[in-house]
Design a protein around this motif. Structure first.
Motif, PDB file in Angstrom:
ATOM      1  N   ALA A   1       0.843  -1.198   0.000  1.00 19.43           N
ATOM      2  CA  ALA A   1       0.000   0.000   0.000  1.00 19.43           C
ATOM      3  C   ALA A   1       0.877   1.246   0.000  1.00 19.43           C
ATOM      4  N   VAL A   2       2.158   1.052   0.330  1.00 20.26           N
ATOM      5  CA  VAL A   2       3.121   2.160   0.338  1.00 20.26           C
ATOM      6  C   VAL A   2       3.789   2.231  -1.032  1.00 20.26           C
ATOM      7  N   LYS A   3       3.420   3.223  -1.809  1.00 24.91           N
ATOM      8  CA  LYS A   3       3.952   3.378  -3.168  1.00 24.91           C
ATOM      9  C   LYS A   3       5.235   4.214  -3.125  1.00 24.91           C
ATOM     10  N   ASN A   4       6.290   3.558  -2.712  1.00 24.69           N
ATOM     11  CA  ASN A   4       7.570   4.243  -2.584  1.00 24.69           C
ATOM     12  C   ASN A   4       8.658   3.348  -3.160  1.00 24.69           C
ATOM     13  N   VAL A   5       9.312   3.822  -4.217  1.00 25.74           N
ATOM     14  CA  VAL A   5      10.334   3.030  -4.901  1.00 25.74           C
ATOM     15  C   VAL A   5      11.468   2.642  -3.954  1.00 25.74           C
ATOM     16  N   GLN A   6      11.811   3.539  -3.034  1.00 30.06           N
ATOM     17  CA  GLN A   6      12.929   3.303  -2.126  1.00 30.06           C
ATOM     18  C   GLN A   6      12.669   2.153  -1.152  1.00 30.06           C
ATOM     19  N   THR A   7      11.403   1.889  -0.868  1.00 30.62           N
ATOM     20  CA  THR A   7      11.080   0.856   0.128  1.00 30.62           C
ATOM     21  C   THR A   7      10.616  -0.465  -0.488  1.00 30.62           C
ATOM     22  N   ILE A   8      10.490  -0.529  -1.810  1.00 31.55           N
ATOM     23  CA  ILE A   8       9.972  -1.742  -2.455  1.00 31.55           C
ATOM     24  C   ILE A   8      10.840  -2.961  -2.131  1.00 31.55           C
ATOM     25  N   LYS A   9      12.156  -2.813  -2.302  1.00 35.37           N
ATOM     26  CA  LYS A   9      13.067  -3.929  -2.048  1.00 35.37           C
ATOM     27  C   LYS A   9      13.001  -4.366  -0.589  1.00 35.37           C
ATOM     28  N   HIS A  10      12.980  -3.393   0.307  1.00 36.64           N
ATOM     29  CA  HIS A  10      12.910  -3.686   1.740  1.00 36.64           C
ATOM     30  C   HIS A  10      11.609  -4.395   2.090  1.00 36.64           C
ATOM     31  N   ASN A  11      10.501  -3.909   1.536  1.00 36.56           N
ATOM     32  CA  ASN A  11       9.192  -4.513   1.800  1.00 36.56           C
ATOM     33  C   ASN A  11       9.116  -5.942   1.267  1.00 36.56           C
ATOM     34  N   TYR A  12       9.665  -6.133   0.073  1.00 36.90           N
ATOM     35  CA  TYR A  12       9.656  -7.467  -0.530  1.00 36.90           C
ATOM     36  C   TYR A  12      10.456  -8.446   0.327  1.00 36.90           C
ATOM     37  N   GLU A  13      11.577  -7.985   0.873  1.00 39.84           N
ATOM     38  CA  GLU A  13      12.422  -8.861   1.691  1.00 39.84           C
ATOM     39  C   GLU A  13      11.710  -9.263   2.981  1.00 39.84           C
ATOM     40  N   ILE A  14      11.000  -8.336   3.596  1.00 45.85           N
ATOM     41  CA  ILE A  14      10.229  -8.648   4.808  1.00 45.85           C
ATOM     42  C   ILE A  14       9.186  -9.721   4.499  1.00 45.85           C
ATOM     43  N   LEU A  15       8.462  -9.525   3.401  1.00 43.85           N
ATOM     44  CA  LEU A  15       7.422 -10.484   3.022  1.00 43.85           C
ATOM     45  C   LEU A  15       8.031 -11.835   2.667  1.00 43.85           C
ATOM     46  N   ARG A  16       9.165 -11.822   1.978  1.00 44.10           N
ATOM     47  CA  ARG A  16       9.827 -13.068   1.579  1.00 44.10           C
ATOM     48  C   ARG A  16      10.252 -13.876   2.806  1.00 44.10           C
ATOM     49  N   LEU A  17      10.837 -13.218   3.784  1.00 44.73           N
ATOM     50  CA  LEU A  17      11.293 -13.898   4.996  1.00 44.73           C
ATOM     51  C   LEU A  17      10.116 -14.500   5.764  1.00 44.73           C
ATOM     52  N   ALA A  18       9.055 -13.709   5.914  1.00 44.23           N
ATOM     53  CA  ALA A  18       7.879 -14.181   6.654  1.00 44.23           C
ATOM     54  C   ALA A  18       7.234 -15.373   5.949  1.00 44.23           C
ATOM     55  N   ARG A  19       7.108 -15.284   4.635  1.00 40.56           N
ATOM     56  CA  ARG A  19       6.514 -16.383   3.868  1.00 40.56           C
ATOM     57  C   ARG A  19       7.381 -17.632   3.920  1.00 40.56           C
ATOM     58  N   ARG A  20       8.691 -17.435   3.899  1.00 37.42           N
ATOM     59  CA  ARG A  20       9.612 -18.575   3.917  1.00 37.42           C
ATOM     60  C   ARG A  20       9.463 -19.374   5.212  1.00 37.42           C
ATOM     61  N   ILE A  21       9.415 -18.663   6.332  1.00 41.49           N
ATOM     62  CA  ILE A  21       9.243 -19.334   7.628  1.00 41.49           C
ATOM     63  C   ILE A  21       7.904 -20.063   7.669  1.00 41.49           C
ATOM     64  N   TYR A  22       6.869 -19.398   7.193  1.00 37.36           N
ATOM     65  CA  TYR A  22       5.522 -19.986   7.186  1.00 37.36           C
ATOM     66  C   TYR A  22       5.479 -21.241   6.318  1.00 37.36           C
ATOM     67  N   THR A  23       6.074 -21.174   5.132  1.00 36.59           N
ATOM     68  CA  THR A  23       6.055 -22.308   4.199  1.00 36.59           C
ATOM     69  C   THR A  23       6.796 -23.514   4.769  1.00 36.59           C
ATOM     70  N   ILE A  24       7.960 -23.260   5.362  1.00 37.93           N
ATOM     71  CA  ILE A  24       8.748 -24.348   5.955  1.00 37.93           C
ATOM     72  C   ILE A  24       7.965 -25.015   7.080  1.00 37.93           C
ATOM     73  N   THR A  25       7.350 -24.204   7.925  1.00 39.77           N
ATOM     74  CA  THR A  25       6.597 -24.735   9.060  1.00 39.77           C
ATOM     75  C   THR A  25       5.366 -25.507   8.610  1.00 39.77           C
ATOM     76  N   LYS A  26       4.718 -25.016   7.569  1.00 44.47           N
ATOM     77  CA  LYS A  26       3.526 -25.698   7.059  1.00 44.47           C
ATOM     78  C   LYS A  26       3.895 -27.060   6.479  1.00 44.47           C
ATOM     79  N   LYS A  27       5.051 -27.127   5.835  1.00 44.28           N
ATOM     80  CA  LYS A  27       5.504 -28.381   5.241  1.00 44.28           C
ATOM     81  C   LYS A  27       5.979 -29.362   6.306  1.00 44.28           C
ATOM     82  N   GLU A  28       6.666 -28.839   7.330  1.00 40.76           N
ATOM     83  CA  GLU A  28       7.173 -29.673   8.423  1.00 40.76           C
ATOM     84  C   GLU A  28       6.688 -29.082   9.752  1.00 40.76           C
TER      85      GLU A  28
END
Length: 204
Positions: free
Chosen positions: A93-120
């Motif tokens: 929802a934050v349309k800021n080019v400077q924060t896109i990479k940072h936001n994507y990394e936060i989401l990637r990390l959270a999803r990664r932990i969730y996916t691993i836990t769901k699988k195991e």
């Protein structure tokens, strides 16, 4: 994918079993067609339900979980999935080019932990800080940041608050990285052992 495959196989076997019942009911016992179809449907239901129960018990045994453990973990995974949806919505929802990479990394990390836990599911206990602290903090802070960032007129005080929030989110990103390392701790330790063994073999 495996669970979907096994469910598909059991569905085929259940259907075959119900057709056998239908054939025997009509051909051998000369039952009415409607009654035979009812028997076949009941047979399919019993066969499919039984196969699902067996598959579930094998799943619990494989991961060393009790039924109560699984229900407990599944509930928290369900809640976490809903929080991840909120997190994604707030981050983008934050349309800021400077924060896109940072936001994507936060989401990637959270999803990664969730996916691993769901699988195991047993790894849930290695990720308790993520599920009970980190995820809640990052979701709540990100939602508030998105709300304030999108205000049409931002005062100097608000800009300072947003700047401090970005710093805090950066710290939370580091915490998510540590949470992921905690979840992967077993794999990292196993890799170290394999490297030591391989190193000894090379030196022989």
């Amino acid at each position: 994918m495996k669970s979907i495959f096994y469910t598909f196989i059991w569905a085929i076997l259940s259907t075959f079993f119900s057709l056998v019942i239908l054939t025997v009911s009509i051909g051998v016992f000369h039952h009415h067609v409607g009654l035979s179809i009812l028997y076949a449907m009941m047979g399919w239901g019993v066969m499919f339900a039984g196969s699902r129960w067996i598959a579930f018990q094998l799943f619990l045994k494989k991961h060393g979980l009790s039924r109560s453990d699984y229900v407990y973990i599944k509930q928290h995974l369900k809640e976490a999935g809903q929080k991840l949806v909120r997190l994604k919505k707030a981050l983008f929802a934050v349309k800021n080019v400077q924060t896109i990479k940072h936001n994507y990394e936060i989401l990637r990390l959270a999803r990664r932990i969730y996916t691993i836990t769901k699988k195991e599911p047993t790894r849930f206990y290695d990720a308790q800080r993520f599920y009970f602290e980190s995820l809640d903090s990052v979701v709540e802070l990100t939602e508030k940041y998105a709300l304030l960032y999108n205000q049409p007129d931002r005062s100097h005080e608000l800009e300072m608050t947003l700047s401090q929030t970005r710093v805090t989110l950066t710290e939370l990103q580091k915490q998510l990285t540590n949470d992921l390392q905690q979840v992967l701790g077993r794999d990292i330790e196993a890799l170290h052992i394999e490297l030591e063994v391989a190193d000894k073999m090379i030196k022989k």
